[in-house]
Design a protein around this motif. Structure first.
Motif, short mmCIF file in Angstrom:
data_model
loop_
_atom_site.label_atom_id
_atom_site.label_comp_id
_atom_site.label_asym_id
_atom_site.label_seq_id
_atom_site.Cartn_x
_atom_site.Cartn_y
_atom_site.Cartn_z
N ALA A 119 0.84 -1.21 0.00
CA ALA A 119 0.00 0.00 0.00
C ALA A 119 0.87 1.25 0.00
CB ALA A 119 -0.91 0.00 1.22
N HIS A 120 0.29 2.31 -0.55
CA HIS A 120 1.02 3.57 -0.68
C HIS A 120 0.04 4.70 -0.39
CE1 HIS A 120 4.26 5.80 -3.27
NE2 HIS A 120 4.07 6.35 -2.10
N PHE A 121 0.36 5.52 0.59
CA PHE A 121 -0.56 6.59 1.01
C PHE A 121 0.14 7.94 0.89
CE2 PHE A 121 -1.13 2.79 3.54
CZ PHE A 121 -2.50 2.59 3.59
N GLN A 122 -0.56 8.91 0.40
CA GLN A 122 -0.03 10.28 0.44
C GLN A 122 -0.51 10.88 1.75
OE1 GLN A 122 2.20 11.23 -1.77
NE2 GLN A 122 1.89 9.28 -2.80
N ALA A 123 0.04 10.38 2.82
CA ALA A 123 -0.38 10.82 4.16
C ALA A 123 0.71 10.48 5.17
CB ALA A 123 -1.68 10.13 4.57
N HIS A 124 0.68 11.20 6.28
CA HIS A 124 1.68 10.99 7.33
C HIS A 124 1.51 9.62 7.98
CE1 HIS A 124 3.70 11.64 11.23
NE2 HIS A 124 4.41 12.56 10.58
N SER A 126 1.50 8.76 11.03
CA SER A 126 0.59 8.66 12.18
C SER A 126 -0.86 8.56 11.72
CB SER A 126 0.79 9.83 13.14
OG SER A 126 0.49 11.02 12.49
N ILE A 127 -1.20 9.25 10.64
CA ILE A 127 -2.58 9.17 10.13
C ILE A 127 -2.86 7.74 9.66
CG2 ILE A 127 -4.11 9.94 8.26
CD1 ILE A 127 -2.90 12.71 8.49
N CYS A 128 -1.88 7.15 8.97
CA CYS A 128 -2.04 5.76 8.49
C CYS A 128 -2.16 4.81 9.68
CB CYS A 128 -0.85 5.35 7.63
SG CYS A 128 -0.67 6.38 6.18
N ASN A 129 -1.35 5.03 10.70
CA ASN A 129 -1.39 4.14 11.87
C ASN A 129 -2.73 4.21 12.58
OD1 ASN A 129 1.03 2.93 11.69
ND2 ASN A 129 2.12 4.41 12.93
N GLU A 130 -3.28 5.40 12.69
CA GLU A 130 -4.58 5.52 13.37
C GLU A 130 -5.65 4.76 12.61
OE1 GLU A 130 -5.65 9.50 14.52
OE2 GLU A 130 -3.59 9.95 15.09
N ASN A 131 -5.55 4.76 11.31
CA ASN A 131 -6.52 4.03 10.49
C ASN A 131 -6.52 2.54 10.84
OD1 ASN A 131 -6.43 2.29 7.70
ND2 ASN A 131 -8.14 3.70 7.73
N THR A 132 -5.33 1.99 11.09
CA THR A 132 -5.23 0.54 11.36
C THR A 132 -5.75 0.19 12.76
OG1 THR A 132 -3.29 0.57 9.96
CG2 THR A 132 -3.65 -1.43 11.22
N GLN A 262 -10.60 2.29 -0.22
CA GLN A 262 -11.46 3.13 0.61
C GLN A 262 -10.65 3.81 1.71
OE1 GLN A 262 -14.38 0.22 1.89
NE2 GLN A 262 -15.81 0.83 0.29
N ASP A 263 -9.75 3.05 2.33
CA ASP A 263 -8.92 3.63 3.40
C ASP A 263 -7.98 4.71 2.85
OD1 ASP A 263 -9.80 2.22 5.66
OD2 ASP A 263 -8.69 0.46 5.04
N VAL A 264 -7.40 4.44 1.68
CA VAL A 264 -6.47 5.41 1.08
C VAL A 264 -7.20 6.75 0.89
CG1 VAL A 264 -5.18 6.00 -1.02
CG2 VAL A 264 -4.96 3.72 -0.04
N GLN A 265 -8.41 6.69 0.38
CA GLN A 265 -9.18 7.93 0.17
C GLN A 265 -9.38 8.69 1.47
OE1 GLN A 265 -12.91 7.89 -1.75
NE2 GLN A 265 -12.16 6.86 -3.56
N MET A 266 -9.70 7.96 2.53
CA MET A 266 -9.97 8.62 3.82
C MET A 266 -8.72 9.25 4.41
SD MET A 266 -13.18 8.36 4.32
CE MET A 266 -13.45 8.33 2.56
N VAL A 267 -7.62 8.47 4.46
CA VAL A 267 -6.42 9.02 5.11
C VAL A 267 -5.84 10.17 4.29
CG1 VAL A 267 -5.87 6.91 6.38
CG2 VAL A 267 -4.77 7.32 4.22
N GLU A 268 -5.97 10.10 2.98
CA GLU A 268 -5.44 11.20 2.16
C GLU A 268 -6.30 12.46 2.33
OE1 GLU A 268 -4.57 9.74 -1.80
OE2 GLU A 268 -2.88 8.55 -1.03
N SER A 269 -7.60 12.25 2.50
CA SER A 269 -8.49 13.40 2.74
C SER A 269 -8.14 14.04 4.09
CB SER A 269 -9.94 12.91 2.71
OG SER A 269 -10.79 13.91 3.15
N GLU A 270 -7.89 13.18 5.09
CA GLU A 270 -7.52 13.66 6.42
C GLU A 270 -6.21 14.47 6.35
OE1 GLU A 270 -7.68 10.34 9.16
OE2 GLU A 270 -6.50 11.42 10.63
N GLN A 271 -5.26 13.95 5.58
CA GLN A 271 -3.99 14.64 5.42
C GLN A 271 -4.17 16.01 4.76
OE1 GLN A 271 -0.55 13.69 6.23
NE2 GLN A 271 -0.53 15.90 5.86
N GLN A 272 -5.01 16.05 3.72
CA GLN A 272 -5.19 17.31 3.00
C GLN A 272 -5.78 18.38 3.91
OE1 GLN A 272 -7.43 15.92 -0.37
NE2 GLN A 272 -5.65 14.79 -1.11
#
Ligand code: FES
Ligand SMILES: [Fe+2]
Length: 308
Positions: A119-124, A126-132, A262-272
């Motif tokens: 997986a590859h996220f345009q997000a920090h 910590s944001i990715c970790n919280e998702n998990t 679905q998760d990628v969309q959410m964490v990237e939105s959170e990052q933005q």
């Protein structure tokens, strides 16, 4: 490759041994990964200086053999291969031996089906970790996910560690498919255990699945992860043996990739939103996420205190 802003040149020598060096030649800073491997050395593409696996300059091609080499050294990183993954230790090198890799006992066990998930996220990070850690976002996956009604049963914390157990409920055909019920109206409950030991995850769904999630922070708004999902499917062993790779690929493409997208969309939105206004406050109500946030902040404080 990059680990938290540190560029690293990775090479395999003639003996198949891996080495990880800072991706900057100590002569003029050219990227060493653009060079070539000769024997046990990595040669810089610019002037051909040769570096050994410890990052020391071992030869300058235009020096006569008797001429003393300058003290020129690229930083080297402890590196090893395990579970078909390459592990680089980006911290203080002499702590590498006392920092264990996650243990993945299912890896060698033929009863489990292994599904690799990149997986590859345009997000920090910590944001990715919280998702998990967050099972309450089942709402997002409601069209895909089998379980419902999560309840946090138990939370424990330690040094760089958060463990959370959640009870989840299943009903209907999926209980039969997973081998945990009879497929009828009766509700079956199972425990989802999530263990975060900085910086990686292990989560398991009692008797059904086990997920190892290794997280690679790249920069402030970019993170990768490598996961192994192990599934125990109620299929005959002889059949499983023949169809394992194809089945793993199908499960990834048609089920887990959908979750992940679905998760990628959410964490990237959170990052933005965060990037647009880092001062903004948010309201978190899950004690497991609050505990995780504390761990990440503690780790960041340790990182900042480190002499560099
Ligand atoms: S810059 Fe690498 S050898 Fe000169
Ligand atoms: Fe999710």
């Amino acid at each position: 490759m990059v680990i938290w802003h540190q560029k690293i040149a990775l090479y395999r020598d003639i003996h198949s041994q891996l080495h990880a060096l800072e991706d900057a030649c100590p002569h003029k800073g050219v990227a060493l990964h653009k060079g070539e491997v000769q024997g046990c050395h990595l040669l810089c593409p610019y002037h051909g200086w040769e570096f050994n696996g410890r990052g020391e300059c071992a030869k300058i091609p235009y020096f006569p053999p008797e001429q003393k080499l300058p003290l020129a050294k690229a930083r080297s990183y402890p590196v090893q291969e395990k579970y078909n993954l390459i592990w680089i230790f980006p911290g203080e090198p002499n702590l590498a031996d006392s920092t264990p890799l996650p243990k993945v006992p299912e890896y060698e066990n033929p009863d489990w089906l292994r599904v690799p998930i990149p997986a590859h996220f345009q997000a920090h990070f910590s944001i990715c970790n919280e998702n998990t850690m967050d099972v309450f976002h089942g709402f997002l996956h409601r069209g895909l996910q089998g379980w419902f009604d999560p309840v946090l049963l138990h939370l424990s914390t330690g040094d760089g560690y958060v463990g959370a157990d959640y009870r989840v409920s299943y009903q209907g055909w999926i209980t039969k498919w997973l081998g945990i019920g009879h497929g009828g109206d009766q509700v079956t409950t199972r425990t989802v255990s999530i263990r975060y030991q900085y910086p990686h995850y292990h989560s398991s769904l009692e008797g059904v699945s086990s997920l190892y999630l290794m997280r690679l922070p790249i920069g402030k708004t970019e993170t990768k992860s490598f996961s192994y999902l192990f599934l125990k499917l109620p299929l005959p062993k002889w059949l499983l043996k023949f169809i394992k790779p194809q089945l793993a690929n199908l499960i990834w493409r048609f089920l887990f990739k959908k979750f992940l997208d679905q998760d990628v969309q959410m964490v990237e939105s959170e990052q933005q939103t965060y990037s647009a206004n880092p001062q903004r406050h948010y309201v978190e109500v899950n004690p497991a996420i609050i505990a995780l946030q504390r761990v990440i902040i503690q780790q960041y404080d340790l990182f900042r205190e480190k002499p560099r």
